[in-house]
Design an enzyme around this catalytic site. Structure first.
Site, PDB file in Angstrom:
ATOM      1  CG  LEU A 168      -2.057   0.991   1.250  1.00 40.32           C
ATOM      2  CD1 LEU A 168      -3.024   0.733   0.105  1.00 40.32           C
ATOM      3  CD2 LEU A 168      -2.793   0.942   2.588  1.00 40.32           C
ATOM      4  CE1 TYR A 221       3.158 -10.243 -10.661  1.00 40.54           C
ATOM      5  CE2 TYR A 221       3.763 -12.463 -11.368  1.00 40.54           C
ATOM      6  CZ  TYR A 221       4.105 -11.140 -11.121  1.00 40.54           C
ATOM      7  OH  TYR A 221       5.397 -10.726 -11.347  1.00 40.54           O
ATOM      8  CE  LYS A 237      13.381  -7.220   4.966  1.00 37.59           C
ATOM      9  NZ  LYS A 237      12.576  -7.243   6.258  1.00 37.59           N
TER      10      LYS A 237
END
Lengths: 292, 392
Positions: free
Chosen positions: B20, B60, B99
């Site tokens: 976000l 996706y 990460k």
């Protein structure tokens, strides 16, 4: 609005320059008495507005002020919501549902469930937003809160996402339910002000870093100066000393010369520093409150 | 950007806590255009579509097939990174990945090679390399300011898991908890930046304090090719910190450096190669002077600076730069070494006295903080979980 507002970072271990200093302050202001001592010094020096996050400990300060209405007749709170860490910690400890329960407003589960639940179902932000505002305002019941702010982390998140309608929802609710002026804290003043205008939020109060160093003035000092000159809004400057990186006198002289600036919010931990800042500002500004 | 070039079209996959914030920052960049967003949560997609007008997908692969893209930003749970990055690279897209990069060194190596063979721009979200004081440490070390480095201490502390309740995903390894990947990865990545890849590790402790299955505390000694050693000390059950705090202390033959997000304190001995702007003895420089401004600010300059860096590299087609896959793979490698070392360590961990019914961690669990994330990777996180940096 008063021309000088008192901030609360120093009370809650926030310091942009040094973790050590932040920790020392957190130790010093562990007791509400220590905080009240400094707030009293500010109040007696004529700095009567406390611009504060909706930290749990601010609730304790609100209780003190509520208990002695005579002493604090002119004391005003400018709540800045939400205190994001409070939500983060609650979600960590209790999960999403537990956290929501913990922050339900006093008016009861039913109302909250209806506003929140149907809001979720319609993918409508109004209900859940107003619910959260009410929860944050609970601690100030019966106290003066003439301006209510949305914190920069939320303002700038919404701004970045282009979630502009939320600003209007916040402004309308704060005006209608609390009779307060909506305020917005931002690190992106030049980007935010036109968005608030487009949402039809008239003459909004906007608080942002304004300092000679350009510290956290995203878009650059020139864009800030242009926004101050060319747009209609009520500007508050924060971080005027850039966390101590600018000598006090130089900082105040520069900021007081900026166009259309209505107030300055500053933090201090001692009566001496409060009076020093007040006197410095008084050399450049008439400290009588600006009427809207 | 010249007037003839167009904005880079980028998709953001995974709208959780980090996603976000990335979406807001990416959307605010003048030379990036958010072409689509992908998330498993219908609620998140619905609200974003309704209020921001962004095109959303729940799939996706379909998004990558249907939307014309130059790049993708992946902020899904770590378990899913490798396969999603691979798909994107195979389609010729530049990739910014949150990460840690991957959970398997093999994946990290293959993906680094794949990106290189295709000449694609890659970056991993180790934002501390964009924090002014940590970057200044790198500059000072490269200049040899403190002589030959002998030892470093990398620390990360914060208040994440504070109770033995186990009521949330953070206490369940199958849902992606653990201080090693979430917290320790940051100081480890800085150590890699300063000293390169690790050659060996020893004495690793991955210890639960309140969590039933995951590590809340990470300690280890790490050795580097140049002869430097480092300790890491990480604890995300430390409530004395208001929010996550990362620190680095480095000792050299000619001085010592301490740095955190706010400041750098440098002590230079007689005979040190004193860099310009520094003097012998103590030097203190603050983030306010070491950190450059950003075009759009949210949560901290470093989060925006890393996106600006990525956008610039994509625009210029530069495969070199800060935080490319190759450097993040070094951190994946040292994390794998810590896990293996902890597994061989003598089982000396005492049962945690405050732990709930399952009490003492079984060592098999202690050793293997696998992250089998079962929940859909788009589980919405509230925006209010973002770190707050008050401004006044």
């Amino acid at each position: 609005m008063d021309r000088l507002l008192f901030g609360d970072n120093q009370f809650f271990g926030v310091n942009h320059m040094s973790e050590e200093k932040a920790r020392a302050q957190a130790m010093r202001f562990q007791s509400v008495d220590a905080v009240m001592g400094v707030l009293d010094a500010a109040y007696d020096a004529g700095v009567r507005t406390f611009m504060c996050t909706t930290h749990d400990r601010v609730g304790e300060i609100a209780d003190r002020v509520r208990l002695d209405r005579e002493r604090y007749a002119d004391f005003a709170f400018y709540p800045c919501m939400p205190y994001a860490h409070k939500y983060a910690n609650a979600v960590t400890e209790d999960g999403m549902l537990g956290a929501v329960k913990r922050f339900l407003p006093g008016e009861g589960l039913m109302n909250a469930a209806i506003r929140g639940g149907s809001s979720m179902a319609r993918k409508d932000i109004d209900g859940i937003t107003t619910l959260l505002i009410d929860a944050e305002m609970k601690m100030f019941q019966g106290l003066r809160t003439p301006v209510v702010f949305l914190q920069n982390v939320i303002v700038d998140l919404l701004l970045g996402l282009g979630f502009n309608a939320a600003f209007r929802v916040f402004a309308d609710h704060v005006r209608e339910r609390y009779g307060a002026e909506p305020g917005f804290i931002t690190m992106n003043l030049p980007a935010l002000v036109p968005v608030l205008e487009a949402q039809g939020i008239e003459d909004p109060i906007v608080c942002s870093n304004i300092n000679k160093l350009g510290f956290r003035m995203s878009g650059g000092v020139a864009a800030y100066e242009r926004t101050l000159r060319e747009h209609r809004f009520r500007a508050i400057a924060m971080s005027v000393f850039a966390s101590g990186a600018i000598p006090a006198e130089e900082a105040i002289e520069w900021v007081c010369a900026q166009p259309n600036l209505e107030s300055i919010v500053f933090g201090a931990s001692s009566e001496r520093n409060i009076r020093q800042t007040r006197d410095l500002v008084a050399r450049h500004w008439d400290l009588q409150p600006v009427l809207a | 950007m010249t007037s003839t070039s167009r904005a880079t079209r980028i998709a953001v996959a995974g709208i959780g806590k980090m996603g976000l914030s990335h979406l807001a920052i990416v959307n605010a960049q003048p030379d990036l255009e958010v072409a689509a967003v992908c998330d498993a949560s219908g609620m998140v997609r619905g609200v974003l579509e309704k209020y921001t007008g962004v095109v959303t997908y729940d799939d996706y692969d379909r998004m990558l097939r249907e939307v014309e893209l130059d790049a993708v930003l992946i902020a899904t749970p770590s378990r899913t990174h490798a396969s999603m990055v691979r798909t994107a690279l195979e389609r010729g897209l530049h990739v910014f990945c949150e990460k840690p990069f991957t959970l398997a060194v093999q994946d990290a190596t293959e993906l680094t090679a794949l990106a290189r063979s295709k000449g694609l721009v890659t970056q991993v979200g180790y934002h501390n390399r964009f924090v002014g004081p940590f970057a200044e440490v790198k500059r000072l070390l490269d200049a040899g300011a403190i002589g030959t480095v002998t030892h470093a201490l990398g620390e990360a502390y914060g208040p994440v898991v504070l109770k033995p309740k186990g009521g949330t995903w953070r206490s369940r390894k199958e849902e992606g908890g653990g201080a090693l990947y979430d917290y320790a990865a940051h100081p480890l990545n800085l150590l890699n930046w300063y000293f390169g890849g690790a050659t060996s590790v020893g004495g690793t402790v991955l210890r639960p304090i309140f969590s039933r299955e995951t590590d809340d505390e990470v300690h280890s000694t790490i050795h580097f090719a140049g002869g430097e050693s480092a300790n890491i000390s990480v604890n995300w059950s430390d409530e004395s910190h208001r929010k996550m705090t990362t620190r680095m202390t480095i000792w050299g033959t000619a001085g010592r450096i301490f740095a955190d997000r706010q400041e750098i304190q440098v002590f230079l001995r007689d005979g040190a190669a004193v860099p310009e702007g520094y003097e012998r003895g103590w030097n203190v420089r603050y983030g306010t002077e070491l950190t450059g401004g950003v075009g759009f600010y949210l949560r901290g300059e470093e989060y925006s600076a890393q996106i600006e860096h990525f956008a610039e590299r994509v625009r210029e087609g530069r495969t070199d730069g800060v935080n490319g896959f190759e450097s993040a793979a070094e951190t994946d490698r040292v994390i794998a070494m810590l896990i293996a070392d902890a597994a061989t360590a003598a089982p000396t961990l005492a049962p945690t006295p405050t732990a709930t019914p399952m009490a003492g961690p079984r060592h098999a669990e202690v050793r293997r903080p696998r992250r089998r994330v079962r929940f859909p990777w788009g589980v919405p996180q509230p925006a209010v979980q973002l770190e707050l940096r008050e401004g006044s």
